[in-house]
Motif scaffolding. Sequence first.
Motif, PDB file in Angstrom:
ATOM      1  N   MET A  39       0.827  -1.199   0.000  1.00 12.01           N
ATOM      2  CA  MET A  39       0.000   0.000   0.000  1.00 12.01           C
ATOM      3  C   MET A  39       0.866   1.255   0.000  1.00 12.01           C
ATOM      4  O   MET A  39       2.059   1.211   0.295  1.00 12.01           O
ATOM      5  CB  MET A  39      -0.908   0.009   1.234  1.00 12.01           C
ATOM      6  N   ALA A  40       0.231   2.400  -0.321  1.00 11.09           N
ATOM      7  CA  ALA A  40       0.950   3.669  -0.279  1.00 11.09           C
ATOM      8  C   ALA A  40       1.520   3.916   1.116  1.00 11.09           C
ATOM      9  O   ALA A  40       2.596   4.499   1.265  1.00 11.09           O
ATOM     10  CB  ALA A  40       0.013   4.800  -0.692  1.00 11.09           C
ATOM     11  N   TYR A  41       0.784   3.483   2.133  1.00 15.48           N
ATOM     12  CA  TYR A  41       1.279   3.505   3.511  1.00 15.48           C
ATOM     13  C   TYR A  41       1.308   2.047   3.973  1.00 15.48           C
ATOM     14  O   TYR A  41       0.312   1.509   4.442  1.00 15.48           O
ATOM     15  CB  TYR A  41       0.352   4.332   4.398  1.00 15.48           C
ATOM     16  N   PRO A  42       2.442   1.359   3.793  1.00 15.03           N
ATOM     17  CA  PRO A  42       2.496  -0.101   3.990  1.00 15.03           C
ATOM     18  C   PRO A  42       2.192  -0.522   5.434  1.00 15.03           C
ATOM     19  O   PRO A  42       2.519   0.187   6.390  1.00 15.03           O
ATOM     20  CB  PRO A  42       3.942  -0.451   3.618  1.00 15.03           C
ATOM     21  N   VAL A  43       1.571  -1.695   5.534  1.00 10.37           N
ATOM     22  CA  VAL A  43       1.287  -2.300   6.836  1.00 10.37           C
ATOM     23  C   VAL A  43       1.851  -3.713   6.818  1.00 10.37           C
ATOM     24  O   VAL A  43       1.381  -4.570   6.077  1.00 10.37           O
ATOM     25  CB  VAL A  43      -0.228  -2.343   7.127  1.00 10.37           C
ATOM     26  N   SER A  44       2.878  -3.950   7.628  1.00 10.70           N
ATOM     27  CA  SER A  44       3.518  -5.272   7.665  1.00 10.70           C
ATOM     28  C   SER A  44       2.824  -6.207   8.633  1.00 10.70           C
ATOM     29  O   SER A  44       2.616  -7.382   8.346  1.00 10.70           O
ATOM     30  CB  SER A  44       5.002  -5.125   8.037  1.00 10.70           C
ATOM     31  N   VAL A  45       2.468  -5.694   9.804  1.00 15.17           N
ATOM     32  CA  VAL A  45       1.783  -6.482  10.829  1.00 15.17           C
ATOM     33  C   VAL A  45       0.448  -5.816  11.123  1.00 15.17           C
ATOM     34  O   VAL A  45       0.395  -4.616  11.425  1.00 15.17           O
ATOM     35  CB  VAL A  45       2.626  -6.583  12.121  1.00 15.17           C
ATOM     36  N   LEU A  46      -0.614  -6.580  11.028  1.00 14.18           N
ATOM     37  CA  LEU A  46      -1.947  -6.004  11.173  1.00 14.18           C
ATOM     38  C   LEU A  46      -2.357  -5.914  12.642  1.00 14.18           C
ATOM     39  O   LEU A  46      -3.219  -6.650  13.121  1.00 14.18           O
ATOM     40  CB  LEU A  46      -2.963  -6.824  10.381  1.00 14.18           C
ATOM     41  N   ASP A  47      -1.736  -4.989  13.366  1.00 18.82           N
ATOM     42  CA  ASP A  47      -2.175  -4.704  14.726  1.00 18.82           C
ATOM     43  C   ASP A  47      -2.946  -3.379  14.710  1.00 18.82           C
ATOM     44  O   ASP A  47      -2.995  -2.666  13.709  1.00 18.82           O
ATOM     45  CB  ASP A  47      -1.003  -4.665  15.700  1.00 18.82           C
ATOM     46  N   LYS A  48      -3.566  -3.045  15.831  1.00 13.97           N
ATOM     47  CA  LYS A  48      -4.429  -1.864  15.872  1.00 13.97           C
ATOM     48  C   LYS A  48      -3.671  -0.576  15.560  1.00 13.97           C
ATOM     49  O   LYS A  48      -4.181   0.300  14.853  1.00 13.97           O
ATOM     50  CB  LYS A  48      -5.101  -1.768  17.246  1.00 13.97           C
ATOM     51  N   ALA A  49      -2.454  -0.465  16.071  1.00 11.73           N
ATOM     52  CA  ALA A  49      -1.682   0.759  15.857  1.00 11.73           C
ATOM     53  C   ALA A  49      -1.346   0.950  14.383  1.00 11.73           C
ATOM     54  O   ALA A  49      -1.444   2.066  13.842  1.00 11.73           O
ATOM     55  CB  ALA A  49      -0.408   0.723  16.696  1.00 11.73           C
ATOM     56  N   SER A  50      -0.965  -0.131  13.698  1.00 12.39           N
ATOM     57  CA  SER A  50      -0.598  -0.039  12.287  1.00 12.39           C
ATOM     58  C   SER A  50      -1.808   0.275  11.416  1.00 12.39           C
ATOM     59  O   SER A  50      -1.728   1.084  10.485  1.00 12.39           O
ATOM     60  CB  SER A  50       0.056  -1.344  11.828  1.00 12.39           C
ATOM     61  N   VAL A  51      -2.939  -0.374  11.697  1.00  7.90           N
ATOM     62  CA  VAL A  51      -4.155  -0.106  10.935  1.00  7.90           C
ATOM     63  C   VAL A  51      -4.609   1.335  11.154  1.00  7.90           C
ATOM     64  O   VAL A  51      -4.983   2.039  10.208  1.00  7.90           O
ATOM     65  CB  VAL A  51      -5.267  -1.100  11.321  1.00  7.90           C
ATOM     66  N   LYS A  52      -4.569   1.792  12.396  1.00 12.40           N
ATOM     67  CA  LYS A  52      -4.954   3.178  12.704  1.00 12.40           C
ATOM     68  C   LYS A  52      -4.063   4.160  11.938  1.00 12.40           C
ATOM     69  O   LYS A  52      -4.554   5.132  11.352  1.00 12.40           O
ATOM     70  CB  LYS A  52      -4.845   3.433  14.205  1.00 12.40           C
ATOM     71  N   ALA A  53      -2.763   3.911  11.914  1.00 15.68           N
ATOM     72  CA  ALA A  53      -1.845   4.800  11.206  1.00 15.68           C
ATOM     73  C   ALA A  53      -2.136   4.805   9.708  1.00 15.68           C
ATOM     74  O   ALA A  53      -2.064   5.852   9.050  1.00 15.68           O
ATOM     75  CB  ALA A  53      -0.407   4.366  11.469  1.00 15.68           C
ATOM     76  N   ASN A  54      -2.477   3.636   9.145  1.00 17.37           N
ATOM     77  CA  ASN A  54      -2.803   3.558   7.726  1.00 17.37           C
ATOM     78  C   ASN A  54      -4.049   4.374   7.406  1.00 17.37           C
ATOM     79  O   ASN A  54      -4.074   5.135   6.428  1.00 17.37           O
ATOM     80  CB  ASN A  54      -2.991   2.100   7.322  1.00 17.37           C
ATOM     81  N   ILE A  55      -5.090   4.227   8.212  1.00 16.01           N
ATOM     82  CA  ILE A  55      -6.332   4.960   7.977  1.00 16.01           C
ATOM     83  C   ILE A  55      -6.103   6.458   8.163  1.00 16.01           C
ATOM     84  O   ILE A  55      -6.593   7.277   7.373  1.00 16.01           O
ATOM     85  CB  ILE A  55      -7.438   4.461   8.920  1.00 16.01           C
TER      86      ILE A  55
END
Length: 284
Positions: free
Chosen positions: A40-56
């Motif tokens: 993704m334009a803002y990559p997410v390697s591990v799908l934890d809450k912090a990473s998903v929140k940062a992506n959104i």
Amino acid sequence: MADDEHILEAIGRCRVVIRNGTVVEVGDARIASCPLAQKMAYPVSVLDKASVKANIENRIRTWGMCTPRRQVTDARPFVGFGASEILSFGLSAGILDAVVLASDGAGTLVATNPVLVQGIGGRMSGLVKTVPYPEVIRRIEENGGIVPDKTGASLDQAAGVAEACHRGFTRIAVTVALPKEAKKIREQYPDVLIFAVHTTGLSGSEAEMLVSSADIVTACASGPVREIAGKKALLQAGVSVPVFAMTKNGKDLIVEKIRQSDAPVLFKTTRLPALNEQQPEPLV
């Protein structure tokens, strides 16, 4: 606005709530990792809450998702065989004349412009609830879109297909996530091309209903879709997160996209599904 609330099922089908442009809730993802999330334009390697929140939050900041600033057009492909990429190609090639999809800030809409389909769909997660923004609806209409419910921004793909038919379009495609809605559309509009999306977490019976109704199915992180669609598909595009063409119409659309592309392609007759080791983890 007190009712300015959007609900998404984002990466890994985790529930995300956005109010007044702020992420206020992130649920647990159904999976731990996904090959597409890493690209993704803002990559997410591990799908934890912090990473998903940062992506959104990045999507909100950079192109206004779930705000009145929402950008609605884009010509850049994000993945090779994504729903928006395939359907926007269908419009540009004259294979389709209308695409029914969903957008935050507008709800279900009818698009006739390839860059509108890509601009909305290429950046959209599974939309559960949204609210209407006059600014977003105006930009959609300025780019050839039709928004049936400007006051409620309802999410009703069958109603969107009905609107497209009412407007005189005959070569219509629609994105559908709900198996019962796909079945309803197939029964009422047998000639519409149904593109099944957001399939992570479907049960076996739900996957069976969706696969039997759709022309094209994206596997997402679904084990049942890989099993059920893979065995019946006429064509598979991609191996990590495959897309399956279930009908001749679906197959023809993908093959024509490949034919007109400059990218190198491998064709091989084989038993489907054909998967590599880079699958979402776990498949659910």
